[in-house]
Design an enzyme around this catalytic site. Structure first.
Site: not given
Length: 361
Positions: A56, A139
């Site tokens: 992010y 992830h």
């Protein structure tokens, strides 16, 4: 705000969690002041679960989250492993190709090796300014399944046994591989993004039943499906891209039904996932204090039971999808005793039997 424990462990999350991708410039820039305002508003509202990732904003999310949590206690933080940030690939451009309006100071390198997992966690802790995090997810291992199961998962299991992290899991935008994690490993929780919403219930077929059977928790991300269920207008995003016309029309139908029942589509979208007993929490991203405050208001709204009935009868929700229980009827006013009709008390006792024990929140 209610708290739930993940799996069979000791890590707990608030039912509403803060997804920290938005504060890292997802799609458009977010100033430091705006990001801090969103995080402070979440804290003031009682949110104590915060989810981030190196992906992010090329680490910006972790740095901003760590700064906001400095000096605070009593929270749960999750981050992720699978993408390392390599400064050697820096360019003069931006990172919008990967969805973030930040300078391209690093490049992402997929790495689900055991060493990669440990290095990822060490670098995340440095960016967060923390000495530990409560939860680490693998992830998006979609294209790296075998390495993730063979190397990354055992590395996470060792970190948990060493007490370096409290809980472990996997986070993805699909349900089948998460089902494999639930069935074939000892993860505490899986983060399922976008696959258990008012528009998409693919997790209902196998993932959620498997999680319930194994005692594994599910955190639902993407309850608004990238924004379509928050504000269904032309150009709204679904799964990070412009929503197809058919899905936009379906979302508009959902909104019309919600408004006809005196509520909002946002409130219904947030309430729906938590009705399933396997779901421990819902993560919602926000970019500003106002967005956080709106989300908290919608989350606290009781959605009318008739809305769920209409969604089922109209084919917009499958019959097998659990929906929130009806709100309890208000009791008598203080000091007023509601007397049963003659004979009603003994009939009710005979039919119902002993009252079940209440499970503590």
């Amino acid at each position: 705000m209610r708290i739930r424990t993940l799996g069979r462990g000791a890590v707990a999350v608030t039912e509403l969690g803060f997804g920290a991708a938005g504060i890292a410039g997802l799609y458009t820039p977010v100033s430091p002041e705006q990001a801090r305002g969103a995080l402070d508003a979440a804290w003031d509202a009682g949110v104590r679960y915060f989810d981030t990732a190196p992906h992010y904003g090329l680490g910006l999310s972790e740095r901003r989250l760590g700064g906001a949590l400095r000096g605070r206690s009593g929270y749960t933080v999750s981050t992720k492993a699978g993408r390392l940030l390599d400064p050697s690939g820096a360019t003069d451009g931006d990172d919008l190709a990967n969805g973030f309006a930040v300078p391209a100071t690093h490049r992402r390198v997929w790495d689900f090796s055991a060493d990669g997992v440990r290095r990822s966690l060490e670098e995340s802790l440095e960016r967060l300014g923390l000495d530990r995090v409560d939860l680490v997810y693998l992830h998006d291992p979609d294209d790296h399944a075998e390495q993730a199961f063979r190397e990354a998962y055992p590395a996470l299991e060792r970190l948990r046994s060493e007490g370096v992290v409290g809980a472990i899991g996997a986070g993805m935008n699909q349900a089948p591989m998460l089902t494999r994690f639930v069935r074939d490993t000892d993860v505490d929780v899986v983060l399922c993004a976008g696959r258990y919403t008012l528009l998409d219930q693919r997790a209902l077929a196998e993932l959620l039943p498997a999680a319930l059977e194994r005692g594994t928790s599910v955190v639902v991300g993407g309850a608004f499906n990238s924004g379509l269920l928050a504000d269904p207008v032309p150009g709204a995003r679904y799964d990070y891209a412009a929503a197809p016309p058919a899905l936009l029309e379906r979302a508009l139908r959902l909104r019309r039904i919600a408004e006809r029942h005196g509520t909002t589509l946002r409130a219904a979208a947030l309430a729906f996932p938590l009705a399933h007993p396997a779901v421990a929490g819902v993560l919602v991203g926000a970019r500003s204090a106002d967005e956080v405050r709106d989300t908290v208001r919608q989350f606290g709204t009781t959605v009318p039971e008739d809305l769920w009935r209409e969604l089922r009868s109209s084919g917009l929700l499958p019959e097998e999808a659990p929906v929130p229980a009806p709100a309890p009827a208000p009791g008598p006013a203080p000091g007023v005793c509601a007397a049963p009709a003659p004979g009603a008390e003994s009939a009710a006792e005979s039919a119902a039997g002993p009252a079940p024990d209440e499970e503590p929140a």
